[in-house]
Design a protein around this motif. Structure first.
Motif, PDB file in Angstrom:
ATOM      1  N   THR C 476      48.352   9.827  27.640  1.00  0.00           N
ATOM      2  CA  THR C 476      47.938  11.119  29.191  1.00  0.00           C
ATOM      3  C   THR C 476      48.292  10.078  30.661  1.00  0.00           C
ATOM      4  N   CYS C 477      48.166   8.811  30.186  1.00  0.00           N
ATOM      5  CA  CYS C 477      48.522   8.625  31.368  1.00  0.00           C
ATOM      6  C   CYS C 477      49.890   8.800  32.013  1.00  0.00           C
ATOM      7  N   THR C 478      50.965   8.197  30.864  1.00  0.00           N
ATOM      8  CA  THR C 478      52.376   9.378  31.546  1.00  0.00           C
ATOM      9  C   THR C 478      53.134  10.634  31.785  1.00  0.00           C
ATOM     10  N   ASN C 479      51.851  11.165  30.798  1.00  0.00           N
ATOM     11  CA  ASN C 479      52.078  12.713  30.664  1.00  0.00           C
ATOM     12  C   ASN C 479      52.007  13.560  32.589  1.00  0.00           C
ATOM     13  N   VAL C 480      50.177  12.500  33.035  1.00  0.00           N
ATOM     14  CA  VAL C 480      50.340  12.613  34.392  1.00  0.00           C
ATOM     15  C   VAL C 480      50.972  12.199  35.593  1.00  0.00           C
ATOM     16  N   CYS C 481      51.877  11.703  34.982  1.00  0.00           N
ATOM     17  CA  CYS C 481      52.725  10.722  36.236  1.00  0.00           C
ATOM     18  C   CYS C 481      53.717  11.877  36.911  1.00  0.00           C
ATOM     19  N   TYR C 524      46.669   7.172  41.602  1.00  0.00           N
ATOM     20  CA  TYR C 524      45.886   6.832  40.686  1.00  0.00           C
ATOM     21  C   TYR C 524      45.864   8.200  39.863  1.00  0.00           C
ATOM     22  N   GLN C 525      47.108   9.380  39.530  1.00  0.00           N
ATOM     23  CA  GLN C 525      46.302  10.283  38.259  1.00  0.00           C
ATOM     24  C   GLN C 525      46.163   9.691  37.143  1.00  0.00           C
ATOM     25  N   CYS C 526      46.564   8.603  36.456  1.00  0.00           N
ATOM     26  CA  CYS C 526      46.372   8.166  35.441  1.00  0.00           C
ATOM     27  C   CYS C 526      45.362   7.199  34.735  1.00  0.00           C
ATOM     28  N   GLN C 527      44.987   6.816  35.836  1.00  0.00           N
ATOM     29  CA  GLN C 527      43.847   6.070  35.948  1.00  0.00           C
ATOM     30  C   GLN C 527      42.486   6.975  35.795  1.00  0.00           C
ATOM     31  N   GLU C 528      42.651   8.301  36.144  1.00  0.00           N
ATOM     32  CA  GLU C 528      41.868   8.860  36.693  1.00  0.00           C
ATOM     33  C   GLU C 528      41.598   9.631  35.201  1.00  0.00           C
ATOM     34  N   ASN C 529      42.736  10.247  35.084  1.00  0.00           N
ATOM     35  CA  ASN C 529      42.849  10.999  33.408  1.00  0.00           C
ATOM     36  C   ASN C 529      42.899  10.378  31.791  1.00  0.00           C
ATOM     37  N   ARG C 535      42.278   1.217  33.680  1.00  0.00           N
ATOM     38  CA  ARG C 535      42.713   1.052  35.421  1.00  0.00           C
ATOM     39  C   ARG C 535      43.775   1.376  35.074  1.00  0.00           C
ATOM     40  N   VAL C 536      45.035   1.807  34.614  1.00  0.00           N
ATOM     41  CA  VAL C 536      46.073   2.065  34.521  1.00  0.00           C
ATOM     42  C   VAL C 536      46.322   1.673  36.026  1.00  0.00           C
ATOM     43  N   THR C 537      46.310   2.327  37.074  1.00  0.00           N
ATOM     44  CA  THR C 537      46.966   2.291  38.746  1.00  0.00           C
ATOM     45  C   THR C 537      46.441   1.027  39.469  1.00  0.00           C
ATOM     46  N   ASP C 538      45.075   0.813  38.852  1.00  0.00           N
ATOM     47  CA  ASP C 538      44.901  -1.366  39.354  1.00  0.00           C
ATOM     48  C   ASP C 538      46.072  -2.110  38.726  1.00  0.00           C
ATOM     49  N   ILE C 539      46.360  -1.791  36.966  1.00  0.00           N
ATOM     50  CA  ILE C 539      46.620  -3.069  36.605  1.00  0.00           C
ATOM     51  C   ILE C 539      48.288  -2.779  37.397  1.00  0.00           C
ATOM     52  N   MET C 540      48.909  -1.907  37.455  1.00  0.00           N
ATOM     53  CA  MET C 540      50.303  -1.593  37.561  1.00  0.00           C
ATOM     54  C   MET C 540      49.676  -2.507  39.127  1.00  0.00           C
ATOM     55  N   LEU C 541      48.705  -2.118  40.143  1.00  0.00           N
ATOM     56  CA  LEU C 541      49.278  -3.482  41.627  1.00  0.00           C
ATOM     57  C   LEU C 541      48.630  -4.823  41.876  1.00  0.00           C
TER      58      LEU C 541
ATOM     59  N   ALA D 153      42.116   9.537  48.492  1.00  0.00           N
ATOM     60  CA  ALA D 153      41.151  10.139  49.444  1.00  0.00           C
ATOM     61  C   ALA D 153      40.230  10.142  47.374  1.00  0.00           C
ATOM     62  N   LEU D 154      41.664  11.639  46.839  1.00  0.00           N
ATOM     63  CA  LEU D 154      40.927  12.009  45.335  1.00  0.00           C
ATOM     64  C   LEU D 154      40.577  10.743  44.494  1.00  0.00           C
ATOM     65  N   ARG D 155      41.455  10.445  44.485  1.00  0.00           N
ATOM     66  CA  ARG D 155      41.063   9.132  43.481  1.00  0.00           C
ATOM     67  C   ARG D 155      41.260   8.000  43.703  1.00  0.00           C
ATOM     68  N   PRO D 156      41.190   6.596  42.839  1.00  0.00           N
ATOM     69  CA  PRO D 156      40.432   6.845  41.264  1.00  0.00           C
ATOM     70  C   PRO D 156      38.449   7.881  42.334  1.00  0.00           C
ATOM     71  N   SER D 157      38.261   9.054  41.737  1.00  0.00           N
ATOM     72  CA  SER D 157      37.358   9.422  42.167  1.00  0.00           C
ATOM     73  C   SER D 157      35.932   8.429  41.866  1.00  0.00           C
ATOM     74  N   ALA D 158      36.153   7.398  40.943  1.00  0.00           N
ATOM     75  CA  ALA D 158      34.932   6.550  40.790  1.00  0.00           C
ATOM     76  C   ALA D 158      34.902   5.576  42.231  1.00  0.00           C
ATOM     77  N   VAL D 159      35.573   5.454  42.277  1.00  0.00           N
ATOM     78  CA  VAL D 159      35.864   4.082  43.472  1.00  0.00           C
ATOM     79  C   VAL D 159      35.938   5.514  45.134  1.00  0.00           C
TER      80      VAL D 159
END
Lengths: 430, 513, 561, 265
Positions: C476-481, C524-529, C535-541, D153-159
């Motif tokens: 899913t992470c890649t699909n929304v990237c 943050y699409q990946c992390q959100e989805n 926490r895909v994006t946080d991990i990227m960072l 702002a929108l994501r990550p919504s948990a934050v």
């Protein structure tokens, strides 16, 4: 509006099809609904809404009439939740959700029976609710139209060749062509969602149409993997049919599938339209009950918060959804530690054969509910008067083998919300 | 078919014999009822023993392991990772046993080093903080699949032949010789005769059954050992429990995963070798004293192998010597049949040498064994069993025709196609399971749920698959993989299995086909 | 006496040498504005183009409609230091006292022959108001120096603007000149020898001098050792008469020299001995030579900003409507090197100030970066460690432009930083997002593996086994990237789920050098989805940080080989 | 209503009109703004050094805490970063301790519990849609407006807790308040491409171009942003592609009858 500032009529926990449906049903009955859960499990959906296709499971009997199937189920498995919902309520409920999804951008073909949709695996999927983008596939198979399937280089989960090889004996006019998606030269792996969003722009859509048009030949229908647009699938699908001059259909594929994302998106829009208040990334970590009010502890990045509701609907799903959790000893319901009916020991959870005819015993474990869809303990006593459970967390069903996942989710949600709103009527809660 | 030597059994021993004979210029055919390493050779820790494990109770075995381990490290280095090993004692373990350990090692010539506890914790954070003593020894990990695949590849290059899925069903005996062996193709059911001057029975646990076909009785005990594979690699080194050999006391790194085992359960029937729930629980519970994470970690597979133990007549399987047995069967009047069985993966070369010596003497071949000096060549088909090799290879060479098929283990399309085509060229009708044995496909977290679909699609897209083979193969592969998942289905892996069933039954209805 | 000093060949020679050095220095600095190359675009313009740009710019400024504005700006910003006033009243006061104190002393005192004499027809160093003013401005200068140097530590804390020893030397010279000036004056006041010399010059005879001596002892503080007790009133009266006749025209009462006079009184006790020891001469030498030294030093210290800054401000005023030409920009940067007085006001307000303190890297601060920019531009090789610190400073700058806004001398620092980054980049120190892409991920992994053997986890998220145990490989992470979706033919090397999977496999090393990590848009699409909450994006960072820390040194070592 | 306004680095330097229009609109709606000596929010540092980025944010949060004010920022990246920092301070107690010591040395309090809001959430939740509507004097009736949400702002919504990350409505609601017609366009919640504009300009442009195309093909006549980064990304490109671009407070300001000049138009 902040969710902790008010007393909600209903808190729905879990945002799969069951939770989404329950929230929409409750909100459309005028109840104030707080809905907690991220809904990401919906991405595993295929877009097809099953009601019931197989019964009895051990005989692999496939039904064309799902209502008849439910009638049979009522005789054979009277405590199966689908049997408890019953065909009439089921029909009303499923149609209502299909309508709501339609308004939210994912229309379904009006339906009274099961349809047999060709899948990317080369199997035929018996299902009730078919998105309009997929309906011509079932028709093409039924009528054995000469049909062209489109394979896209780089889309790894989908091989039109495989479908032709696998289904060709039953579908003589079926053939396939392989195409290169526009601007994908040098890209090794394509992802369905990216193709779907690309097709929402005129330029790419036209380019694909130009590639496919000369390949049609005598075909009376053209099938694509499910990539015809994400949030604009109706428009994209229509544009293809108009330009190609034949019925065009999508073929359901492996997750993460585009229809799964569509379903997620459409449910979110439908819930918002119904007035549901969503807490998307919160996790419910605890629920406390006193006489009239349930207090739910929500956890998100900003810490813990407490919200209060007069009723709680549990729609947390099974193992994938974390509604049930199995350790080595037993299956538990992690949020409230509710009683879970289950096989005696792990020895009996699974058959040693994955495709065992009668399925795996663990798939029939779950919560027991009373006639008003309220979880009970082992002795049939209700846990709390306005705690309801819906969807796949319920015991005595095997939605995977019965092909009844959406029906189970939507039907039980409908039935539970109906029972609940009756209760609200009697306590004057609304 | 005719040959000088017929080898029965494609495990580590059989394939080593094949290579040994091939190097001596002896023509041979290897028949295997299933596939390479289908028995105990493929169902073990993958531990190349330093010998330290045996110093306390079997000095000779310890010395043998040390010598053989050194030879393999030198000549088949590509199959070995010099991980090193720790022997860890925890509170409550036998103090005398711990105290005697270094002396025993010295006597067996095995180097050891006492490791300061804090250093050990720093190097291997997974070790229990209740550890009271840690010794380092030169254990290593070995990839038994690569070893066998490359031994066969080497032997085939020298003209020998391999018949997979070929089961010996009968021997024709004339006087003191077996004149012909009947072999049945388990896929097609066809039978054929193989005429061989000498026959070596290297069928491992099945040796008793094979010998039985020649009316020879072997006194053999079966001991089942179960092992579990974790989702992650928990330790860099081999972690052995420093106590009298018992259950669940070796944690081996296997590339990107760890393997914990084993158990020892006496069984009578070889048809029913699977890891029982009770054994799985026993391993999880006992092993966590040494590595606490093992109580909570995600497991992705369980498998069981059978140790053939020769010459015992009852009692606990573990106390029987692990030394191998080479039986010439002269006492039964046969001049061209021999059985080699028992032993350890670490000593497979030595076993092969002894067996080959015997048949060469009978054949009058005087060429000496050269497997102590000729290196094992690396082969394409052996390369892909090493965890972590496929992603690197793919990242080096990625191209449009080479998408990733197995995402968990990162095996690419080209690897799958090439392995498939190689088997086709060898006259096989390959299955996904065959490819799985020669690569890491299906060995990751998803256990085939996603990769089998992609592999089928890829092979259709490249014209390799025809007809319904794809769907059939997917279904068969899930069944095969399920055997290994079945024992560890709780927690995350249960959720993963549920996803697999939701997709393949719930969505695609593959059980209805 | 002054005449004898200046007519003396030695002094004259020294003065000419000092002036010569000063002029050459000035010339060198001025020319350097057309030579120093800062910024990658500096190589594209020739000396002549730059000279042309300078001349044309100057002409344009003079004849533009903006001239009144420029002049107004010059008055406000340069003469009245409006910008400084806004930031720190105390520093403004110090600066004004020091600058105008020095200026007046130079005009009125040092160059009186050239300037004061001509400006004021009645100019006499020993006459009021000049006598008083000299003291006033001397004191002002000293107070200015004190204000400018005191309390800095408190203002800036650990983070200090850059300082050069030569600047401190110049400061000391100023103090020495003023202090010796006062001492010299005091010495002259109390010196009988000086009195005798004057008396001799004016041909005052023996009789007249007796009374005059008493008057000068009492009214002017000359320390005659032989005059003791009370004077004869008649004698005094007579002396006053002579004083009116001969002296008052040139000598105001020394009490107006409110610093020197008390010093003179205090020094009176030892005046004879100082006279005897020719202390006056010593002081004079120190005073004069300190001045010469200061003259010679002037172009080489930050005091040169008195020349550079007005020019800089004029350039700013002239250029603020239209962007400068390329050559003009390049000149401007070179000028900035001299115009920057390292006052540190930019540091005071720097947007990344707290980060600089936290990282203990002063190279993040603008005042340091001016020097660093010059260093990077002028050296062909920079030491890896140093370059690393400079690069951090260059790349963490947020381009907020506050330093440019605050700069009291109107430097376009934002342009300077941009140029500096360009120079760092062309010297091999581009931003990590750039240099990581120099090699494929596999090459980084091999290099790193060769050095470290085992690569540690990138951070707490990467080290958390449970993060990845939950992954069900759904992609899913890649699909929304959006990055993978839009990369087109420059395909990403690893899709997000592949990066995650490498971490799951424990093969951090292969993920560290991935282009995907740096092409991540952090949307943050990946992390959100992610259905499993990874926490895909946080991990990227987190991987970016680790790539920078772990691959950076590998790169440096490989470059140095 | 009184907020400490956090402009961040980009607005004053690159998009000054955003500051002008924000101040004008909020002034009209009686939202008080105070200026504190804020510094970088830490967002640009996060790629290289998480700890430093948290410190940078914490420093600002502490200034607001000291002043007893909630933060309002018009920048979505600053908003996300300040929220993230709050999360990391909770998640990593050891880091929180070091940050606390650092702030103490600066004479600042530990910044727990500081409220951080984005301009849009303040307008929508605190000021209130009805309240805004009552101030509208020059409704932009008939104008079809595509609102661009902005990721951080929108994501990550948990934050961030900004809105429903899948089906947000806050921005469209705010567009509707001005009298204009919000367009629901396919890529409205997608990335603008700005964060990779330096490291991969081609990619950045492709992403932005895709978004503008999507807005245009959905019939939008105006694209509205509420973040300086997004705005900068679209500025040139939208003009080239024929889609007018505005900052939200500019659109709202026009509807409120504020003269264009005061809105930086």
């Amino acid at each position: 509006m902040n969710s902790q500032d008010q007393l909600w009529d209903v808190a729905v926990v879990g945002a799969g099809i069951a939770g989404m449906s329950a929230a929409i049903f409750a909100a459309s009955k005028g109840l104030s609904v707080l809905h907690i859960g991220n809904g990401s499990g919906l991405v595993f959906g295929s877009g097809l809404l099953d009601v019931l296709a197989v019964h009895p499971v051990k005989d692999s009997t496939v039904h064309e009439d799902p209502w008849h199937g439910i009638e049979l189920l009522r005789k054979d498995e009277p405590s199966n939740p689908l049997a408890l919902v019953g065909p009439k309520a089921m029909e009303v409920a499923v149609n209502q959700i299909m309508e709501a999804l339609g308004k939210a951008g994912m229309p379904y073909e009006p339906s009274t029976t099961n349809h047999f949709v060709p899948t990317s695996m080369g199997t035929l999927k018996g299902t009730f609710g078919v998105p309009t983008t997929m309906t011509s596939g079932a028709k093409a198979f039924e009528n054995k139209w000469p049909t062209l399937l489109i394979e896209i280089r780089g889309l790894r989960e989908f091989s039109a060749a495989q479908m032709v090889h696998t289904m060709g004996d039953k579908w003589p006019g079926l053939r396939f062509e392989k195409i290169e998606f526009p601007d994908s030269k040098g890209v090794f792996e394509l992802y369905a969602t990216h193709l779907a969003t690309a097709l929402e722009t005129n330029k790419t859509r036209q380019a694909v149409i130009d590639i496919v048009r000369p390949l049609i030949g005598d075909a009376k229908a053209v099938g694509f993997p499910a990539i015809l647009g994400l949030s604009e699938s109706t428009a994209v699908h229509k544009a293809f049919e108009d330009a190609l001059g034949v019925p065009v259909f999508e073929i359901p594929t492996m997750p993460t599938s585009v229809p799964g994302l569509r379903l997620k998106h459409s449910f979110e829009v439908a819930a918002a339209a119904a007035g549901v208040f969503r807490r998307v990334q919160s996790v419910v970590t605890g629920v406390k009950f006193d006489n009239d009010i349930a207090t739910l502890t929500l956890q998100d990045a900003t810490g813990n918060q407490e919200v209060q509701a007069k009723a709680v609907i549990l729609a947390t799903g099974r193992f994938m959804g974390r509604g049930l959790f199995a350790d080595r000893e037993k299956v538990r319901e992690p949020l409230l530690d509710l009683f879970v009916e289950q096989p005696e020991s792990r020895e009996n959870w699974h058959s040693r054969d994955f495709f065992a005819k009668s399925g795996h015993a663990i798939n029939r474990c779950g919560l027991l509910v009373d006639s008003k869809w309220r979880p009970t303990d082992a002795f049939g006593a209700v846990v709390w008067p306005r705690l309801y459970a819906v969807g796949s967390i319920l015991a005595r069903q095997d939605w995977m083998r019965q092909k009844s996942g959406s029906g189970l989710a939507i039907g039980t949600a409908w039935a539970a919300v109906s029972a609940m709103s009756d209760d609200f009527g009697s306590i004057g809660g609304v | 078919m005719e040959t000088q030597v017929l080898i029965i059994g494609g495990g580590a021993t059989g394939t080593s014999i094949m290579r040994d004979l091939a190097l001596r210029g002896v023509d041979c055919i290897l028949v295997e009822q299933d596939d390479l390493n289908a028995g105990a050779s493929g169902r073990n820790h993958g531990l190349l023993h330093s010998g330290a494990r045996y110093v306390s109770n079997d000095h000779d075995a310890a010395v043998e392991c040390r010598i053989e381990g050194d030879i393999l490290k030198r000549l088949a280095g590509q199959t070995i990772q010099a991980t090193g090993g720790y022997f860890v004692a925890v509170q409550g373990d036998d103090e005398n046993f711990i105290a005697d350990f270094p002396g025993h090692c010295d006597r067996a010539g095995i180097s050891w080093k006492k490791i300061d506890l804090n250093e050990a914790f720093a190097n291997e954070p997974a070790i229990s903080r209740k550890a009271i003593a840690v010794y380092e020894v030169p254990d290593a990990s070995i990839d038994p699949f690569r070893l066998s695949l490359e031994s066969v590849a080497h032997a085939k290059a020298l003209g020998c032949r391999l018949l997979r899925r070929s089961q010996v069903v009968a021997f024709k005996r004339e006087g003191n010789r077996i004149t012909s062996t009947t072999v049945r193709d388990r896929v097609t059911g066809e039978e054929r005769e193989i005429v061989a001057d000498q026959i070596i029975n290297a069928a491992g646990a099945w040796a008793k059954i094979v010998a039985g076909l020649a009316n020879i009785h072997i006194d053999m005990l079966y001991s089942k050992g179960t092992l579990l594979i974790t989702h992650n690699r928990l330790a860099h080194r081999a972690i052995n429990r420093l106590r009298k050999p018992s259950n669940a006391d070796i944690l081996m790194p296997g590339g990107t995963v760890s393997i914990i085992g084993t158990t020892s359960v006496k069984i009578d029937n070889l048809d029913d070798v699977y890891p029982s729930i009770a054994e799985v629980d026993q391993i999880v519970e006992e092993s966590s004293a040494m590595v606490p994470d093992l109580a909570t970690v995600r497991y992705i597979r369980a498998y069981a192998g059978v140790r053939p133990l020769v010459g015992a007549s009852g009692g606990d399987g573990r106390s029987v010597s692990r030394g191998f047995a080479l039986l010439g069967h002269e006492e039964s009047g046969l001049q061209n049949f021999a059985t080699i069985t028992g032993g350890k993966l670490t000593t497979c070369r030595l076993m092969a040498e002894k067996a080959a010596d015997l048949v060469c003497e009978r054949l009058g071949v005087t060429t000496p064994c050269v497997t102590t000096s000729v290196p094992l060549p690396s082969a394409y088909e052996g390369r892909w069993t090493e965890p972590g090799h496929a992603p690197k290879a793919w990242m080096r060479s990625a191209n449009e025709d080479d998408p990733l098929i197995c995402e968990c283990e990162m095996v690419s399309g080209a690897v799958i196609r090439n392995l498939y085509n190689q088997l086709v060229k060898a006259g096989d009708n390959p299955t996904f399971t065959d490819i799985g044995l020669r690569s890491r496909v299906g060995k990751g977290a998803c256990q085939g749920a996603f990769c089998a679909v992609r592999a089928a699609a890829h092979l259709y897209q490249h014209g390799a698959f025809q007809g319904r083979k794809g769907l059939d193969q997917i279904v068969d592969f899930f069944d095969e993989r399920w055997g290994g998942q079945h024992g560890v289905l709780w927690g995350e892996q249960l959720a993963q299995a549920e996803l697999m069933e939701a997709l393949h039954c719930g969505l695609f209805g593959e059980e209805l086909k | 006496m002054e005449d004898t000093v200046f007519n003396g060949g030695f002094f004259t020679t020294a003065l000419w040498i000092a002036l010569g050095v000063c002029c050459l220095g000035l010339l060198w600095r001025l020319v350097s504005w057309l030579i120093i190359k800062i910024g990658p675009d500096a190589k594209e313009v020739s000396f002549l183009q730059r000279l042309g740009a300078a001349i044309i710019g100057g002409i344009k400024a003079i004849f533009s409609k903006r001239l009144p504005g420029i002049i107004g700006g010059f008055v406000l910003d340069s003469l009245l230091q409006r910008r400084l006033f806004k930031v720190s009243k105390k520093r403004w006061l110090g600066h004004m006292l020091l600058f105008y104190g020095c200026l007046v002393l130079i005009v009125m005192h040092a160059l009186h022959v050239l300037l004061a004499d001509k400006l004021f027809s009645d100019y006499q160093a020993t006459l009021n108001p000049f006598l008083l003013l000299r003291n006033v401005f001397g004191v002002a200068t000293l107070v200015g120096v004190v204000l400018m140097t005191s309390g800095r530590k408190k203002d800036w804390g650990k983070v200090r603007p850059a300082r050069l020893p030569i600047d401190a030397l110049f400061g000391i010279l100023v103090v020495v000149i003023v202090v010796t000036g006062f001492l010299l004056e005091a010495q002259k006041m109390s010196s009988p020898k000086a009195f005798n010399r004057m008396a001799e010059e004016y041909g005052i005879d023996e009789d007249e001098i007796k009374g005059l001596r008493w008057v000068w002892k009492l009214d002017y503080g000359v320390a005659f050792p032989d005059l003791k007790g009370e004077p004869d009133p008649d004698l005094l009266e007579e002396g006053r008469g002579y004083n009116e006749d001969y002296c008052v025209g040139c000598h105001s009462k020394p009490q107006h020299a409110f610093v020197s006079y008390p010093v003179a009184k205090a020094a009176g006790l030892i005046a004879t001995s100082t006279d005897a020891a020719n202390v006056d001469k010593g002081l004079l030498y120190i005073h004069i030579f300190a001045c010469f030294f200061a003259i010679a030093l002037l172009p080489f210290t930050r005091v040169f900003h008195v020349v550079a800054d007005p020019i800089s401000l004029v350039v700013r005023g002239a250029a603020s409507s239209a962007p400068l030409s390329k050559a003009g920009r390049v000149n401007r940067r070179a000028l900035a090197m001299d115009a920057c007085i390292r006052c540190g006001l930019c540091d005071f307000d720097c947007s990344v100030g707290p980060i600089a303190k936290w990282m203990n890297n002063q190279e993040l601060l603008p005042s340091r970066k001016v020097q660093a920019t010059r260093l990077v531009a002028s050296r062909s090789e920079i030491k890896a460690g140093q370059a690393e610190r400079l690069a951090v400073g260059a790349h963490l700058c947020t381009d907020c432009g506050r330093c440019t806004d605050r700069c009291p001398v109107g430097l376009d620092l934002a342009d300077l930083w941009d140029a500096g980054r360009g120079d760092l980049s062309s010297k091999g120190f581009p931003a990590p997002a750039v240099w990581v892409k120099e090699e494929p991920a596999i090459a980084w992994a091999e290099a790193l593996g060769a050095e470290l053997g085992r690569v540690p986890p990138a951070g707490p998220l990467t080290a958390d086994r449970n993060q990845f145990s939950a992954c069900v490989q759904c992609q899913t992470c890649t699909n929304v990237c959006p990055v993978v979706a839009n990369s087109g033919e420059d395909r990403v090397d690893l899709a997000p789920q592949q990066v995650m999977n490498l971490l799951r496999l424990g093969m951090n090393d292969l993920a560290l050098g991935s282009k995907m990590v740096w092409d991540c848009a952090t949307c943050y699409q990946c992390q959100e989805n992610c259905p499993e909450g990874i926490r895909v994006t946080d991990i990227m960072l987190e991987l970016r940080g680790a790539a920078w820390r772990q691959l950076g040194p590998v790169r440096d070592r490989r470059r140095s080989i | 209503m009184n907020y400490a306004i956090f402009l961040g680095c980009k607005i004053p330097a690159m998009v000054p009109a955003y500051e002008d229009s924000t101040r004008a609109v909020l002034g009209k709606l009686k939202v008080g703004l105070q200026d504190l000596p804020f510094t970088c929010c830490g967002y640009p540092t996060r790629s290289l050094d998480l700890d430093a980025s948290v410190v940078a944010a914490a420093h600002n949060l502490a200034l607001a805490k000291q002043a007893g004010l909630a933060i309002l920022t018009p920048c979505k990246c600053c908003f996300g970063q300040l929220r993230h920092a709050q999360r990391f301070l909770e998640e990593y107690p050891e880091l929180a301790e070091r940050v606390s010591a650092f702030l103490q040395h600066e004479g600042l309090p530990f910044p727990n519990g500081v409220k951080v809001d984005h301009l849009l959430t303040v307008l929508s939740k605190e000021v209130g849609l009805e309240n805004i509507r009552s101030h509208v004097t020059a409704p932009r009736t008939g104008l079809k407006v595509a609102a661009h949400y902005g990721c951080h702002a929108l994501r990550p919504s948990a934050v961030t807790g900004f809105d429903n990350p899948m089906a947000p409505t806050i921005f469209e609601d705010l567009v509707a308040v001005t009298g204009a017609t919000p367009v629901i366009w396919p890529r409205r919640i997608d990335c603008c491409g700005e964060p990779v504009s330096a490291s991969n300009p081609d990619l950045s442009e492709r992403i932005a171009r895709g978004k503008i195309t999507s807005a245009l093909e959905s019939g939008s006549e105006l694209l509205v942003t509420a973040c300086p980064y997004c705005h900068m990304r679209f500025e040139e490109l939208a003009k080239d592609m024929g889609l007018p671009l505005m900052l939200y407070p500019q659109l709202l300001g026009q509807a409120l009858g504020i003269p264009d000049k005061a809105l930086g138009l």
